[in-house]
Design an enzyme around this catalytic site. Structure first.
Site, mmCIF file in Angstrom:
data_model
loop_
_atom_site.group_PDB
_atom_site.id
_atom_site.type_symbol
_atom_site.label_atom_id
_atom_site.label_comp_id
_atom_site.label_asym_id
_atom_site.label_seq_id
_atom_site.Cartn_x
_atom_site.Cartn_y
_atom_site.Cartn_z
ATOM 1 N N GLU A 186 0.855 -1.188 0.000
ATOM 2 C CA GLU A 186 0.000 0.000 0.000
ATOM 3 C C GLU A 186 0.887 1.233 0.000
ATOM 4 O OE1 GLU A 186 -3.495 2.331 2.580
ATOM 5 O OE2 GLU A 186 -2.645 0.448 3.333
ATOM 6 N N ASN B 138 -4.730 5.183 -2.447
ATOM 7 C CA ASN B 138 -5.969 5.643 -1.813
ATOM 8 C C ASN B 138 -6.780 6.527 -2.754
ATOM 9 O OD1 ASN B 138 -5.997 4.672 1.052
ATOM 10 N ND2 ASN B 138 -3.970 5.628 1.016
ATOM 11 N N ASP C 3 -11.551 -0.083 2.072
ATOM 12 C CA ASP C 3 -10.644 0.172 3.189
ATOM 13 C C ASP C 3 -11.430 0.453 4.467
ATOM 14 O OD1 ASP C 3 -8.212 0.478 4.404
ATOM 15 O OD2 ASP C 3 -7.877 2.530 3.712
ATOM 16 N N GLU D 21 -8.030 1.864 -3.298
ATOM 17 C CA GLU D 21 -8.641 1.669 -1.986
ATOM 18 C C GLU D 21 -9.611 2.807 -1.694
ATOM 19 O OE1 GLU D 21 -6.021 0.920 1.221
ATOM 20 O OE2 GLU D 21 -5.012 -0.770 0.247
ATOM 21 N N GLU E 153 -5.514 -5.171 8.114
ATOM 22 C CA GLU E 153 -4.432 -4.196 8.256
ATOM 23 C C GLU E 153 -4.314 -3.795 9.722
ATOM 24 O OE1 GLU E 153 -5.236 -0.634 6.082
ATOM 25 O OE2 GLU E 153 -7.385 -0.669 6.530
#
Length: 851
Positions: free
Chosen positions: A350, A409, A471, A441, A528
């Site tokens: 990520e 993101n 997410d 995400e 996560e």
């Protein structure tokens, strides 16, 4: 001639030439004078001349006398506004009275006194100009009021609050004032649960509360709906008690609470020490105070202080530097690796932004990301980060390095960008990258902002071959709704949403259920925030194998990640063997405590059911408590009935439910139906329910559904009552010759009902008439008649009169005015609501000439 036409025009109509010459001599020095010798010529000249200031009209003329001219002028909307002075040699009172009754402005008898007639004409012109300016000012003031008013709450809007508050502070420079700002907790959630229409009504009720409180409180103050769900008030500091205003707001808001939505008012307060400060800045400071206690359970209000000022200055410094920092490359991507814990292989990473400031060093994302989300700069930063990741992937590809997907993101603001998909695809084309290498995400909280927009965006992204991850799953209120509505590829489960309590039996069961629910949906879960081996082992034990967190690696610089790529074992994609088979997930579809705990975490009655499409049988595997409450059944009773919940319905209602499931299977989309049933052990009366079903999985002719149930009995009954009332009202209206109008007196004479003929009477369609005058019927009445009609209707409301009849002019769609007679009677309902029921009758005019 041009100079003459620029002067005001006086039209003299007299068949006697000496009289015309005399009058022309009197007025010719200051005015442009036109002449007519008979009544027909007067009307023709009025049509030809662009702007007649005064008409001097002799009574006795050939072809058409002065009375005939006046009568014709009264039938024309423009002509009747022209001041008309009648001249006559006959001094009899009845002649003069008749002239005035026909619409004459004044009467003068021959012979004329030049000075007197000149001054009288000037006075008439001056009065006409004053009336024109007054009407213009009234229209301007009305326009200003509409521009200043927030349509949803009825209070000032933001701009008006800034202007009027600044004016108030200038007017009272010796007084101290305090600015109060508060908002509605989770109002976006309220809108999502109950709909934007209910949300607008909520805001309107708050506006009514402020208006009443403003009238009750004699202090100097201004109120406004500032934006969205934020309200502000500026009032005298003398006598202000924060606890008291909090209690007053709390008491009122308690009346608006529902069983499903709780509201706790919190206030941000700013004591105004410098009245010359920009009011917008004062509101920002009150907002900072409000934000300081948003997550504080015990504190209900906070005053702005120097520490907040320092934070605000720090934030402003960040905002001042953000543009240069972006151009200067100070925002850099760090990468946090993602692993399959079962085999230890690297599956991706990520990309996380870091601000490497040349003077201040590293600035944490928590310092700048919330600011950028509020001011919209986060979209620019996102696009920059997407390109930086694409540059890295292209570099590694050209260097022949092993590649795994990088997740970037997509902020909530990006969801609203109509060019989002186009921009991402353009980047992939620019750097010649496969779509599989860039994953997107989207935070779950974006679902609460605009669910429909999010679903449409995700579908569009996936249709173009882009993989989308959800997410922060579990941090929002609507996780189960999100699961069934948003077609994502991977679920990212944040361990922080359970804190350190994941080993607790209840918390562990919920986490277990979430993972197994996703597995049943063939949806991989990536956890996560995994920080310890114990957490990783627990996740593995419940079937969650994909992980990311400090236990594996912190976010690292690009150089460190490149070293990791060289040495790590790579698993570039998820294979079918990774996902547990649907048969191995059958324990999710069992009647278990874990699954029930999961369903009970979400809003509304819900169940996981198995539908046998061949035998038309329905079995419930999981039912949450709210569904049991709605049906009046217990879990034991369902078990005793063999888990068959079709037994709860019969006849046509059972057929409707079966059709719903069949439709969902056929279309692959959510299906719904409305059915009736009699709840067990609660009532002998039938209840109305709305069922919704979404297909989860299929195995031969057995289909697994997520089903929700909503009790809509009250809404249905109200709808049926309304339909009956409309049926009766329509029958009554059809029997009445005149047009029927019902006005709600609680509003600005809001049109509660009008028949088709009402709109047609003035040349409108019903929808056009409603759009123009629904909020305030009086706007359709001529300004000169409006005050009289409003006063009469207010007398109906106060009970001074039971019925009233008024004749007035009402505007037509073509801009003309039509004369109507309105006969109204006040009606009071049991709920103490006042209405006026009126018959509207057109007053017919000769030759069909309308006002």
């Amino acid at each position: 001639m041009d100079e003459e036409m620029n002067r005001k025009t006086i039209l003299i109509a007299d068949d006697a030439e000496p009289n015309r010459l005399l009058l022309k001599k009197i007025f010719g020095g200051e005015y442009y004078v036109a002449e007519a010798v008979n009544g027909l010529e007067v009307l023709e000249k009025l049509r030809q001349l662009p702007n007649v200031a005064v008409l001097i009209l002799d009574i006795m003329m050939p072809q058409m006398d002065g009375f005939g001219v006046l009568e014709a002028m009264q039938k024309d909307e423009y002509f009747r506004t022209i001041p008309t002075v009648m001249i006559t040699a006959n001094n009899e009172e009845d002649i003069q009275i008749r002239a005035l009754s026909y619409g004459a402005t004044d009467i003068m008898t021959k012979p004329f006194n030049p000075q007197i007639i000149l001054h009288r004409i000037k006075n008439i012109m001056a009065r006409k100009e004053s009336e024109r300016l007054a009407e213009q000012n009234r229209a301007y003031e009305l326009e200003l009021r509409l521009m200043d008013t927030d349509e949803k709450s009825g209070l000032f809007n933001k701009n008006a609050f800034h202007r009027y508050t600044a004016k108030m502070l200038r007017k009272y420079p010796r007084k101290k004032f305090v600015l109060v700002r508060w908002d509605i907790d989770n109002f976006k959630v309220y809108n999502d649960w109950f709909g934007t229409e209910a949300g607008d009504k909520y805001l309107k009720k708050i506006g009514i509360f402020f208006q009443k409180y403003q009238q009750k409180d004699a202090g100097i103050k201004t109120y406004a709906r500032y934006d969205a769900d934020h309200f502000v008030c500026c009032r005298e500091a003398d006598g202000f008690e924060a606890e008291e205003i909090t209690r007053v707001i709390d008491d009122y808001m308690a009346q608006l609470k529902t069983l499903d939505f709780e509201y706790t008012p919190r206030l941000g307060l700013y004591l105004i020490t410098d009245p010359t400060l920009d009011v917008a800045l004062m509101c920002d400071r009150a907002l900072l105070a409000l934000r300081s206690i948003k997550d504080s359970y015990g504190k209900r209000y906070a005053w702005f202080d120097d520490s907040m000022r320092e934070a605000m200055l720090e934030q402003q410094e960040i905002l001042n530097e953000m543009e240069f920092a972006l151009k200067d490359g100070q925002f850099v991507p760090y990468l946090q690796p993602q692993y399959n814990y079962e085999n230890g292989k690297l599956i991706g990473a990520e990309a996380l932004v870091r601000w490497e400031h040349p003077r201040k060093g590293a600035i944490l994302p928590s310092k700048f990301i919330p600011l950028f989300e509020r001011n919209g700069f986060v979209s620019r930063l996102d696009e920059y980060m997407w390109e930086q990741v694409c540059i890295l992937l292209k570099k590694w590809k050209d260097e022949g390095r092993p590649l795994v997907p990088i997740s970037v993101n997509v902020s909530r603001r990006d969801i609203y960008n109509p060019h989002l998909v186009e921009n991402i695809l353009a980047l992939l084309r620019k750097y010649n990258l496969n779509h599989e290498l860039l994953h997107l995400e989207i935070t779950e909280s974006a679902y609460t902002q605009n669910a429909e927009q999010l679903v449409n965006t995700v579908n569009l992204l996936r249709n173009h071959g882009l993989e989308v991850h959800m997410d922060d799953f579990g941090s929002g209120y609507s996780s189960l709704n999100m699961l069934q509505n948003v077609p994502v590829d991977i679920l990212k489960l944040d361990m922080k949403f359970l804190g350190n309590d994941y080993k607790n039996e209840r918390s562990g069961n919920v986490l277990n259920a979430v993972v197994r629910m996703a597995t049943a949906l063939k949806l991989p879960v990536l956890a996560e925030g995994v920080e310890t081996r114990e957490q990783a082992d627990f996740l593995k034990s419940i079937g969650c194998l994909l992980m990311q967190g400090y236990f594996f690696s912190r976010p690292i610089k690009i150089e460190k990640y490149e070293e990791l790529l060289e040495n790590a074992q790579i698993d570039p994609g998820l294979t079918e063997s990774f996902m547990e088979s649907f048969e191995n997930s059958i324990d999710l579809l069992s009647f278990s405590t874990q699954s029930t705990l999961l369903l009970n975490c979400f809003v509304g009655g819900a169940a996981i059911v198995e539908y046998d499409s061949e035998n038309k049988a329905l079995v419930a595997f999981q039912i949450n408590d709210l569904l049991l409450e709605e049906t009046g059944l217990t879990r034991t009773e369902i078990m005793e009935k063999g888990k068959g919940i079709f037994d709860y319905y019969n006849g046509a209602n059972k057929r409707l439910a079966i059709s719903m499931f069949d439709e969902a299977i056929k279309t692959g989309n959510q299906a719904s139906c409305e059915v009736m049933a009699k709840p067990e052990k609660r009532s002998n009366e039938y209840q109305w329910f709305k069922l919704r079903a979404r297909l989860l999985a299929t195995k031969t002719h057995n289909h697994f559904f997520y089903v929700t149930i909503e009790n809509i009995t009250e809404v249905k009954q109200m709808s049926m009552k309304k339909e009956k009332a409309v049926e009766w009202l329509t029958a009554i209206v059809n029997s009445v010759a005149d047009e029927v109008l019902v006005l709600d007196m609680a509003e600005k004479m809001h049109i509660y009902y009008s028949d088709e003929g009402m709109a047609e009477l003035f040349g409108y369609t019903k929808n056009d008439f409603k759009a123009c005058f629904d909020d305030n019927y009086f706007l359709s009445i001529h300004p000169e008649d409006r005050g009289d009609v409003e006063e009469s209707f207010q007398q109906l409301k106060t009970g001074e009169k039971l019925a009233e009849s008024k004749t007035c002019r009402q505007i037509c769609k073509n801009g003309s005015w039509r004369l109507v007679k309105i006969t109204g009677r006040s009606i009071q309902t049991k709920q103490k609501q006042f209405y006026v029921c009126a018959l509207v009758e057109a007053v017919e005019m000769p030759n069909e000439m309308s006002f």
